[in-house]
Scaffold this active site. Structure first.
Site, PDB file in Angstrom:
ATOM      1  N   CYS A 193       0.837  -1.207   0.000  1.00 16.88           N
ATOM      2  CA  CYS A 193       0.000   0.000   0.000  1.00 16.88           C
ATOM      3  C   CYS A 193       0.871   1.255   0.000  1.00 16.88           C
ATOM      4  CB  CYS A 193      -0.925  -0.017   1.213  1.00 16.88           C
ATOM      5  SG  CYS A 193      -2.226   1.240   1.168  1.00 16.88           S
ATOM      6  N   CYS A 194       1.911   1.245   0.827  1.00 14.33           N
ATOM      7  CA  CYS A 194       2.826   2.389   0.874  1.00 14.33           C
ATOM      8  C   CYS A 194       3.564   2.563  -0.454  1.00 14.33           C
ATOM      9  CB  CYS A 194       3.836   2.215   2.002  1.00 14.33           C
ATOM     10  SG  CYS A 194       3.154   2.369   3.671  1.00 14.33           S
ATOM     11  N   CYS A 240      -0.884   8.636   7.003  1.00 15.51           N
ATOM     12  CA  CYS A 240      -2.258   8.408   6.553  1.00 15.51           C
ATOM     13  C   CYS A 240      -3.178   8.233   7.762  1.00 15.51           C
ATOM     14  CB  CYS A 240      -2.327   7.175   5.661  1.00 15.51           C
ATOM     15  SG  CYS A 240      -1.498   7.373   4.075  1.00 15.51           S
ATOM     16  N   CYS A 275      -3.606   4.807   9.457  1.00 18.40           N
ATOM     17  CA  CYS A 275      -2.340   4.198   9.870  1.00 18.40           C
ATOM     18  C   CYS A 275      -1.624   4.992  10.945  1.00 18.40           C
ATOM     19  CB  CYS A 275      -1.431   4.023   8.662  1.00 18.40           C
ATOM     20  SG  CYS A 275      -2.103   2.936   7.394  1.00 18.40           S
ATOM     21  N   CYS A 301       7.740   3.362   5.731  1.00 17.74           N
ATOM     22  CA  CYS A 301       6.874   3.199   4.560  1.00 17.74           C
ATOM     23  C   CYS A 301       7.648   2.860   3.298  1.00 17.74           C
ATOM     24  CB  CYS A 301       6.058   4.464   4.319  1.00 17.74           C
ATOM     25  SG  CYS A 301       7.054   5.900   3.877  1.00 17.74           S
TER      26      CYS A 301
END
Length: 235
Positions: free
Chosen positions: A114-115, A198, A201, A227
């Site tokens: 995702c990062c 985010c 997170c 990340c």
């Protein structure tokens, strides 16, 4: 006034001297801002050196509203253009379609994916055409950052130089500068946040916790809480 010595030869060079040298050395250079406290300091110092400061920021699509508000405050205060960089739509669609919107909760590997999609790939695209980029990373922030160089070739972006003017600063120095110059800062700090990423997170931290304890807090303590922008598994 004479130019400062090359800062790679002056480990304790002041951030002002690091940035002045960087702007003299690299024709195409950008500050990559997360709009945390360090970004406030870097943008203010840079704006005192030159009027045409280039600032990039990553809009992951999952940022808290307070981050967007902070971007607008800084843009208005300094009358600078902030290039807001978004993930590739096809990459997002593919990732979410396969793994779901909240894949980062499922495993560290999916969190890193995702990062990568929301941060690393967009940054690589945005830095195309630049010679160097400036980051607010500090050695004190995490064990993974203790060896951060003030100036070094960037292994993740071939041909670019990565510059961390605040590498040797403490958190107290950052906030002393913000208070002295009455700079705007991210509103979530007043709600107990000590590191801001985010929205899903990141959480506020409590007394005694590490500054980055609020990042991906559901993962094992042994998991690297990075990340991928400033650390990779090859390091």
């Amino acid at each position: 006034m004479s130019s400062p010595a090359p800062v790679e030869l002056v480990p304790d060079a002041a951030p002002e001297d690091v940035l002045r040298w960087a702007y003299q050395t690299f024709p195409r250079i950008a500050i990559v801002a997360s709009f945390q406290a360090e970004s406030s300091v870097l943008i203010d110092i840079a704006s005192r050196i030159r009027p045409d400061v280039s600032v990039l920021t990553l809009d992951t699509g999952r940022l808290p509203q307070a981050t967007h508000d902070m971007i607008d405050r800084v843009r208005d205060l300094y009358s600078i253009d902030v290039q807001v960089v978004a993930p590739n739509a096809a990459d997002l669609q593919s990732m979410v379609g396969r793994h779901g919107v909240n894949l980062f909760y499922a495993s560290p590997d999916l969190r890193r994916l995702c990062c990568e999609v929301r941060k690393s790939r967009p940054l690589a695209r945005a830095l195309h055409g630049y010679d160097a980029w400036v980051t607010g990373v500090r050695r004190q922030q995490a064990l993974t950052r203790t060896q951060t160089a003030v100036v070094a070739p960037d292994p993740e972006h071939k041909g670019l130089t990565k510059i961390a003017p605040l590498a040797g600063w403490t958190k107290d120095q950052v906030w002393a500068y913000i208070r002295e110059h009455e700079l705007p800062y991210h509103a979530l700090y007043d709600q107990g946040y000590t590191s801001i990423g985010c929205a899903p997170c990141t959480r506020a931290t409590t007394a005694g916790e590490d500054d980055r304890a609020g990042r991906w807090w559901w993962e094992s303590e042994n998991e690297v809480k990075e990340c991928g922008l400033h650390w990779s598994s090859n390091q």
